[in-house]
Design a protein around this motif. Structure first.
Motif, PDB file in Angstrom:
ATOM      1  N   ALA A   1       3.115   0.493  -1.829  1.00 19.05           N
ATOM      2  CA  ALA A   1       1.952  -0.355  -2.126  1.00 19.05           C
ATOM      3  C   ALA A   1       1.557  -1.078  -0.841  1.00 19.05           C
ATOM      4  CB  ALA A   1       2.300  -1.361  -3.211  1.00 19.05           C
ATOM      5  N   ARG A   2       0.271  -1.264  -0.648  1.00 17.55           N
ATOM      6  CA  ARG A   2      -0.193  -1.832   0.618  1.00 17.55           C
ATOM      7  C   ARG A   2      -1.023  -3.081   0.399  1.00 17.55           C
ATOM      8  NH1 ARG A   2      -0.077   3.423   1.555  1.00 17.55           N
ATOM      9  NH2 ARG A   2      -1.937   3.707   0.283  1.00 17.55           N
TER      10      ARG A   2
ATOM     11  N   GLY B   1      -8.916  -1.536  10.487  1.00 19.40           N
ATOM     12  CA  GLY B   1     -10.166  -0.878  10.855  1.00 19.40           C
ATOM     13  C   GLY B   1     -11.305  -1.765  10.387  1.00 19.40           C
ATOM     14  N   PRO B   2     -12.424  -1.795  11.125  1.00 22.65           N
ATOM     15  CA  PRO B   2     -13.519  -2.710  10.751  1.00 22.65           C
ATOM     16  C   PRO B   2     -14.129  -2.343   9.395  1.00 22.65           C
ATOM     17  CG  PRO B   2     -14.101  -1.390  12.693  1.00 22.65           C
ATOM     18  CD  PRO B   2     -12.717  -1.014  12.330  1.00 22.65           C
ATOM     19  N   LYS B   3     -14.452  -3.396   8.623  1.00 24.93           N
ATOM     20  CA  LYS B   3     -15.036  -3.175   7.289  1.00 24.93           C
ATOM     21  C   LYS B   3     -16.539  -2.954   7.385  1.00 24.93           C
ATOM     22  CE  LYS B   3     -11.767  -5.399   4.199  1.00 24.93           C
ATOM     23  NZ  LYS B   3     -10.889  -6.113   5.169  1.00 24.93           N
TER      24      LYS B   3
ATOM     25  N   GLY C   1      -6.201   5.539   5.987  1.00 20.95           N
ATOM     26  CA  GLY C   1      -7.621   5.266   6.237  1.00 20.95           C
ATOM     27  C   GLY C   1      -7.790   4.955   7.716  1.00 20.95           C
ATOM     28  N   ASN C   2      -8.564   3.894   8.043  1.00 18.19           N
ATOM     29  CA  ASN C   2      -8.702   3.573   9.465  1.00 18.19           C
ATOM     30  C   ASN C   2      -7.857   2.356   9.863  1.00 18.19           C
ATOM     31  OD1 ASN C   2     -10.236   1.700   8.156  1.00 18.19           O
ATOM     32  ND2 ASN C   2     -12.091   1.983   9.402  1.00 18.19           N
ATOM     33  N   SER C   3      -6.815   2.063   9.067  1.00 20.54           N
ATOM     34  CA  SER C   3      -5.926   0.945   9.388  1.00 20.54           C
ATOM     35  C   SER C   3      -4.495   1.432   9.601  1.00 20.54           C
ATOM     36  CB  SER C   3      -5.940  -0.088   8.254  1.00 20.54           C
ATOM     37  OG  SER C   3      -7.219  -0.682   8.141  1.00 20.54           O
ATOM     38  N   ILE C   4      -3.677   0.563  10.247  1.00 15.40           N
ATOM     39  CA  ILE C   4      -2.261   0.873  10.487  1.00 15.40           C
ATOM     40  C   ILE C   4      -1.425  -0.139   9.697  1.00 15.40           C
ATOM     41  CG2 ILE C   4      -0.461   1.188  12.240  1.00 15.40           C
ATOM     42  CD1 ILE C   4      -2.803   3.052  12.798  1.00 15.40           C
TER      43      ILE C   4
ATOM     44  N   GLY D   1     -10.429  -1.630  16.027  1.00 14.94           N
ATOM     45  CA  GLY D   1     -10.099  -2.535  14.920  1.00 14.94           C
ATOM     46  C   GLY D   1      -9.701  -3.905  15.428  1.00 14.94           C
ATOM     47  N   ARG D   2      -8.957  -4.624  14.593  1.00 13.58           N
ATOM     48  CA  ARG D   2      -8.490  -5.954  15.001  1.00 13.58           C
ATOM     49  C   ARG D   2      -7.108  -6.191  14.389  1.00 13.58           C
ATOM     50  NH1 ARG D   2      -7.981 -10.006  10.732  1.00 13.58           N
ATOM     51  NH2 ARG D   2      -9.495  -9.503   9.113  1.00 13.58           N
TER      52      ARG D   2
END
Ligand SMILES: [Zn+2]
Length: 463
Positions: free
Chosen positions: A165-166, A185-187, A137-140, A201-202
């Protein structure tokens, strides 16, 4: 020789800094979403005594972070509709105020997570390059299956690892050893974010400690410490992130302070046994007695905080104060007494041995009281001499540098009013007017003044 219990090996091992000169010490600091509670301060007091004891042997470079961005902070700042820095700044300031009241020395370097975003971004880039991190998605996320020793610190069973699993939360339970988020990634549009080559993101919570510790202390720290509840996932993830990029051990020693219970139960707001330092000050407890109580139990044992324990701590401090008052004001003959010289040497040795034995603070405190008892006995026989007093006072100064629990010396403001009452009472005693003498003693007591009749005359001090 200093020995410390290393969570990584489970053994109590001799400690010296890697370079023989400077201890590179990292401690996880507070998350400034609220006032720190007394359980948090137990850990910070342990770290303070560790630092003070290390400083008696080597140089110390002590770094502590302030977590000023995480899930809770973002949520609470959003509720108030203010920027996260505006939300966290007052709690950061109160943390240092509370620490100072507890005589906790400020670390040499204090780092705010939000000041180290470029270092964190760089770390994520290196983890992406080395295959330890991946995008979803938009996260690492960090791929824990890429790090074969994952779980070593927390003794996590390999079978529990859930491949693929994440987890997105900053804090999670041991039952969830999943791939963890490095960069979120920002929600929504309102959420605080920073630009990065791999997307806006943060940072996830764990990333900051790896970035800040290595920036200031190098790739291998001498000691990393924190509370036991940080072992998993926080410290486990710090190891995976740091060693994932350096392939070097992240910390040689991991030290963890045990939980603090209140009335034998875990602190919780719903049980009504949850205390910040400010709550206890309001209840009339002295901050020095709180510090003393924390040191009355070795850091690796659970500490049960009770009213009775606080009273005991207060009494113990009272005994130290009484003793120092008596010692300072006594009229002594010159010279020294061999038995006191020996008692002082024994106290010094057992104090050092206690602290060297994995910071056994109760043993160090016991050494102080053993000496006090020996001195009272000697004073009763008029065997304590001038040089003994000087040597004992020097040692109490050293004890205070190490534990910071010696009550402050009374301010000798010979308040005219008190002097006059004391003089009136002396006059009444000379005239054998005991009713007046008792009344004056009570009046002084009501004003917080204790008096003692000695051969040298009447002495007084504030309670
Ligand atoms: Zn940390």
């Amino acid at each position: 020789m200093l020995k410390l219990t290393n969570t990584l090996t489970g053994a109590t091992e001799p400690f010296t800094p890697a370079d023989g000169k400077t201890v590179r010490l990292y401690a996880c600091g507070p998350t400034v979403h609220d006032f720190a509670h007394i359980g948090n301060f137990r850990t910070f007091i342990f770290e303070d005594v560790l630092r003070r004891h290390l400083k008696s042997k080597w140089n110390v470079l002590h770094v502590m972070n302030i977590t000023d961005i995480d899930d809770k902070i973002i949520r609470k700042a959003a509720e108030k509709d203010i920027d996260i820095r505006e939300y966290t700044a007052p709690y950061t300031a109160s943390f240092f105020e509370d620490s100072a009241r507890l005589r906790i020395e400020r670390p040499d370097v204090v780092t705010l997570a939000t000041d180290y975003i470029p270092e964190m971004v760089h770390l994520v880039e290196r983890l992406l390059d080395s295959g330890h991190a991946y995008r979803e998605g938009n996260s690492i996320y960090y791929r824990i299956s890429s790090f074969p020793t994952y779980g070593r610190l927390s003794k996590l069973d390999k079978r529990e690892l859930k491949v693929g699993a994440r987890i997105d939360a900053d804090e999670y339970e041991k039952e969830q050893p999943n791939d963890f988020v490095l960069w979120k990634g920002p929600k929504d549009d309102a959420e605080k974010r920073w630009d990065a080559p791999f997307g806006t993101g943060r940072p996830g919570w764990h990333l900051e400690c790896s970035a800040m510790a290595m920036k200031h202390l190098g790739e291998t720290l001498d000691i990393h410490c924190g509370a036991v509840d940080l072992i998993f996932p926080h410290h486990e993830n710090e190891i995976a992130q740091s060693e994932g990029v350096t392939s070097k051990p992240f910390a040689r020693f991991w030290l963890h302070a045990e939980h603090l219970l209140v009335d034998n139960a875990k602190m919780s707001k719903s049980k009504g046994n949850f205390y910040t330092l400010r709550d206890l000050i309001e209840k009339g407890y002295s901050t020095l007695a709180i510090r003393y109580l924390m040191l009355s139990v070795q850091y690796r044992k659970q500490l049960n905080f009770t009213v009775a324990g606080m009273e005991q701590a207060q009494n113990s401090l009272g005994r130290i104060k009484e003793f120092l008052f008596r010692l300072r004001t006594a009229r002594l003959m010159s010279g020294s007494t061999p038995e006191i010289t020996e008692a002082l040497a024994a106290a010094r040795a057992s104090f050092e041995a206690g602290l060297d034995d994995d910071l056994n603070t109760p043993e160090a405190l016991a050494a102080i009281f053993k000496l006090i008892t020996a001195c009272h006995t000697a004073m009763a026989r008029e065997a304590l001499r001038e040089d003994d007093r000087a040597a004992i006072l020097v040692w109490f100064g050293e004890v205070d540098q190490r534990l910071a629990i010696i009550p402050e010396e009374e301010v000798e403001t010979r308040d005219g009013e008190i002097e006059s009452l004391v003089a009136q009472r002396d006059e009444a005693r000379r005239n054998r007017d005991f009713a007046a003498s008792d009344r004056l003693r009570k009046e002084l007591l009501d004003r917080g003044i204790l008096i003692e009749d000695t051969r040298e005359g009447t002495k007084w001090r504030r309670k």
